[in-house]
Design an enzyme around this catalytic site. Structure first.
Site, PDB file in Angstrom:
ATOM      1  N   ASP A  33      50.471  -6.289 -27.509  1.00 22.25           N
ATOM      2  CA  ASP A  33      49.169  -5.973 -28.104  1.00 22.25           C
ATOM      3  C   ASP A  33      49.108  -4.456 -28.236  1.00 22.25           C
ATOM      4  O   ASP A  33      49.670  -3.733 -27.409  1.00 22.25           O
ATOM      5  CB  ASP A  33      48.049  -6.474 -27.170  1.00 22.25           C
ATOM      6  CG  ASP A  33      46.727  -6.662 -27.913  1.00 22.25           C
ATOM      7  OD1 ASP A  33      46.184  -5.646 -28.382  1.00 22.25           O
ATOM      8  OD2 ASP A  33      46.248  -7.811 -28.013  1.00 22.25           O
ATOM      9  N   ARG A  38      43.950  -3.500 -22.648  1.00 19.06           N
ATOM     10  CA  ARG A  38      44.096  -4.949 -22.494  1.00 19.06           C
ATOM     11  C   ARG A  38      45.415  -5.293 -21.811  1.00 19.06           C
ATOM     12  O   ARG A  38      45.460  -6.126 -20.903  1.00 19.06           O
ATOM     13  CB  ARG A  38      44.005  -5.628 -23.867  1.00 19.06           C
ATOM     14  CG  ARG A  38      44.055  -7.130 -23.780  1.00 19.06           C
ATOM     15  CD  ARG A  38      43.921  -7.776 -25.126  1.00 19.06           C
ATOM     16  NE  ARG A  38      42.530  -7.925 -25.494  1.00 19.06           N
ATOM     17  CZ  ARG A  38      42.121  -8.559 -26.591  1.00 19.06           C
ATOM     18  NH1 ARG A  38      42.999  -9.086 -27.408  1.00 19.06           N
ATOM     19  NH2 ARG A  38      40.844  -8.667 -26.864  1.00 19.06           N
ATOM     20  N   THR A  88      41.178 -13.228 -36.627  1.00 19.54           N
ATOM     21  CA  THR A  88      40.849 -13.520 -38.028  1.00 19.54           C
ATOM     22  C   THR A  88      39.323 -13.531 -38.138  1.00 19.54           C
ATOM     23  O   THR A  88      38.709 -14.583 -38.246  1.00 19.54           O
ATOM     24  CB  THR A  88      41.417 -14.891 -38.464  1.00 19.54           C
ATOM     25  OG1 THR A  88      41.081 -15.866 -37.455  1.00 19.54           O
ATOM     26  CG2 THR A  88      42.908 -14.850 -38.624  1.00 19.54           C
ATOM     27  N   PHE A 158      44.139 -25.866 -29.690  1.00 14.82           N
ATOM     28  CA  PHE A 158      42.956 -26.713 -29.525  1.00 14.82           C
ATOM     29  C   PHE A 158      42.392 -26.537 -28.108  1.00 14.82           C
ATOM     30  O   PHE A 158      42.031 -27.497 -27.453  1.00 14.82           O
ATOM     31  CB  PHE A 158      43.311 -28.184 -29.764  1.00 14.82           C
ATOM     32  CG  PHE A 158      43.763 -28.475 -31.173  1.00 14.82           C
ATOM     33  CD1 PHE A 158      42.837 -28.590 -32.207  1.00 14.82           C
ATOM     34  CD2 PHE A 158      45.107 -28.630 -31.476  1.00 14.82           C
ATOM     35  CE1 PHE A 158      43.248 -28.864 -33.511  1.00 14.82           C
ATOM     36  CE2 PHE A 158      45.523 -28.894 -32.776  1.00 14.82           C
ATOM     37  CZ  PHE A 158      44.588 -29.014 -33.793  1.00 14.82           C
ATOM     38  N   LEU A 217      40.602 -26.544 -38.532  1.00 18.41           N
ATOM     39  CA  LEU A 217      39.230 -26.347 -39.025  1.00 18.41           C
ATOM     40  C   LEU A 217      38.460 -27.663 -38.953  1.00 18.41           C
ATOM     41  O   LEU A 217      37.293 -27.692 -38.563  1.00 18.41           O
ATOM     42  CB  LEU A 217      39.242 -25.838 -40.475  1.00 18.41           C
ATOM     43  CG  LEU A 217      39.842 -24.448 -40.727  1.00 18.41           C
ATOM     44  CD1 LEU A 217      39.665 -24.060 -42.193  1.00 18.41           C
ATOM     45  CD2 LEU A 217      39.203 -23.392 -39.845  1.00 18.41           C
ATOM     46  N   CYS A 272      34.734 -20.004 -32.154  1.00 20.64           N
ATOM     47  CA  CYS A 272      35.369 -20.794 -33.217  1.00 20.64           C
ATOM     48  C   CYS A 272      34.441 -21.630 -34.083  1.00 20.64           C
ATOM     49  O   CYS A 272      34.604 -21.667 -35.290  1.00 20.64           O
ATOM     50  CB  CYS A 272      36.419 -21.723 -32.617  1.00 20.64           C
ATOM     51  SG  CYS A 272      37.911 -20.847 -32.195  1.00 20.64           S
TER      52      CYS A 272
END
Length: 480
Positions: A33, A38, A88, A158, A217, A272
């Protein structure tokens, strides 16, 4: 030795790679990263995210076959498989603002991979991305490849926050989407080999790229839709004297529906659900499907309505004003067992009460004062952009104090609102709380965790979502 590198050390990248390292001791895993703070946190005793079980997994593997580094290019160039788990965020300006995903970070990651690669690589989409992102990434990689071959896979996560480690140990399914070419199938097999170290073969599903991207989605949209469905019913329950818990239990007994995600609440949150549905809406609009877009928009509308309804109920119950009244807020994270506040319904509820000049005293066992103040002063979707693009020092909200236990929060308060279902809120000494509050003392339970009958016996006026209304509330002005 197979080498895996993951770009992005956030809620998805960190835990996922830690579990891969634990379950595959023969694979070297690097999480990279550009955020120095972080990576330092991942290498310290105080990890940057709170997730039950994560600490133990990281400490077992860190320094052996799990590494956290800011040397992004080195680890990417050495890796056989590169997971991309960058942000995103929802676009805040330009084409598709407020709905479309901003792929800036994805694109720069893809260009960097093409720049530093000296050997063939499998590039895995791990972030939630709009359908057809893989195609765009493929174009960037092939046009900059200098003869190196890249295979793109979609491997959506998920995970549910609060149970992420458990979800990674025993997933319902692992989904891998790839090209239907010999090279694509070979890449799918390579990733399948990683997961098959601990995931049963029948739980690893393979599809084409677009199906994998859309499945993520769709899964989030379906889950959010269940919450909005039961929340829509909760308002009808209040109006008719039905009990939403009983209705949800009866409905969930149907094996075709099932009991999960049928708890009425003040609304859904998290990074999300809203983002993915807005994304789905945008994709539908771009593909000339306005009716489908409208259908999914309604899921978010009901969620916003539920939060507004809760605020209206608080204000109307308390003689139509909360101006200068102390209101205790118990819970700020979007759900229990996480410190995550992204899109938490608590933000809109607090802002609504502050708009009517309430004084708030907030307690959450995992959320810092700095985070709460930041959330209450930022614009929508700002949280989803890197820290250096967020307002540097958000002005603190003077009417808000953050305290470190529930009893301090409720002392001298006119009302308390339960906004996160932390277990400790079920076992508080409500008699003591009542004795230390202004009278009449109100409880507004946005998570249905409190024992309504017991609270009424003590003397509280109680509003619990979707439950028959307290006689007091029935006489108050109707809620917008």
């Amino acid at each position: 030795m197979v080498k895996i590198c993951c770009i992005g050390a956030g809620y998805v990248g960190g835990p996922t790679m830690a579990v891969i390292a634990l379950k595959c001791p023969s694979i070297e895993v690097a999480v990279v990263d550009i955020s120095v703070s972080r990576i330092q946190a991942w290498n310290s005793d105080q990890l940057p995210i709170y997730e039950p079980g994560l600490d133990a997994v990281v400490k077992q593997c860190r320094g052996k076959n799990l590494f956290f580094s800011t040397d992004v290019e080195k680890h990417v160039s050495e890796a056989d498989i590169v997971f991309v788990s960058v942000n995103t965020p929802t676009k805040t300006r330009g084409l598709g603002a407020g709905k479309a995903a901003d792929l800036t970070y994805w694109e720069s990651a893809a260009r960097m991979i093409a720049d530093v690669s000296k050997s063939d690589k499998i590039v895995v989409e791990k972030s939630t991305v709009p359908v057809k992102t893989a195609e765009a990434i493929e174009k960037i990689l092939t046009h900059n490849s200098k003869g190196i071959k890249f295979q793109i896979l979609s491997n959506p996560e998920f995970l549910a926050e609060g149970t992420a480690i458990e979800d990674l140990f025993t997933p319902d399914r692992v989904l891998i989407g790839g090209r239907e070419t010999p090279e694509g199938q070979k890449a799918i097999q390579a990733l399948k080999d990683v997961y098959s170290h601990w995931v049963p073969e029948d739980r690893i599903l393979t599809t084409n790229l677009w199906s994998a991207e859309l499945s993520k989605l769709a899964a989030n949209a379906f889950l959010a839709q269940r919450i909005s469905s039961v929340n829509a019913m909760s308002s009808l329950c209040e109006a008719t004297g039905a009990d939403v818990t009983q209705v949800a239990y009866a409905v969930g007994k149907d094996s075709r529906i099932g009991p999960k995600f049928l708890n009425a609440s003040v609304g859904f949150g998290g990074s999300c659900f809203q983002k993915d549905i807005l994304n789905l809406v945008y994709i539908c609009e771009c593909n000339g499907l306005p009716e489908v877009a409208e259908y999914w928009k309604q899921v978010i509308k009901i969620n916003d309505y539920q939060k507004a309804r809760f605020v209206n109920r608080v204000v109307s119950s308390m003689f139509n004003t909360v101006s200068n009244k102390k209101i205790a807020i118990l819970g700020f994270a979007f759900k229990k067992d996480t410190g995550d506040t992204r899109e938490t319904p608590a933000i809109d509820v607090c802002k609504g009460l502050l708009g009517d000049k309430a004084r708030l005293s907030i307690y959450d066992p995992q959320v810092t004062e700095e985070q709460i103040q930041r959330d209450l002063t930022m614009n929508k979707f700002d949280w989803d952009h890197p820290v250096h693009l967020q307002p540097m020092s958000p002005t603190t909200v003077k009417q808000v104090s953050v305290v470190w236990d529930a009893y301090s929060a409720v002392k001298d308060a006119h009302a308390l609102c339960i906004l996160t279902e932390w277990d400790e809120f079920k076992t508080l000494d409500y008699q003591q709380i009542y004795d230390n509050m202004q009278k009449p003392a109100f409880v507004f339970d946005g998570r249905n965790v409190a024992n309504v009958d017991k609270l009424r016996e003590i003397g509280f006026i109680v509003y619990s979502i979707g439950k028959p209304l307290d006689p007091w509330l029935k006489d108050m002005p109707s809620v917008a």
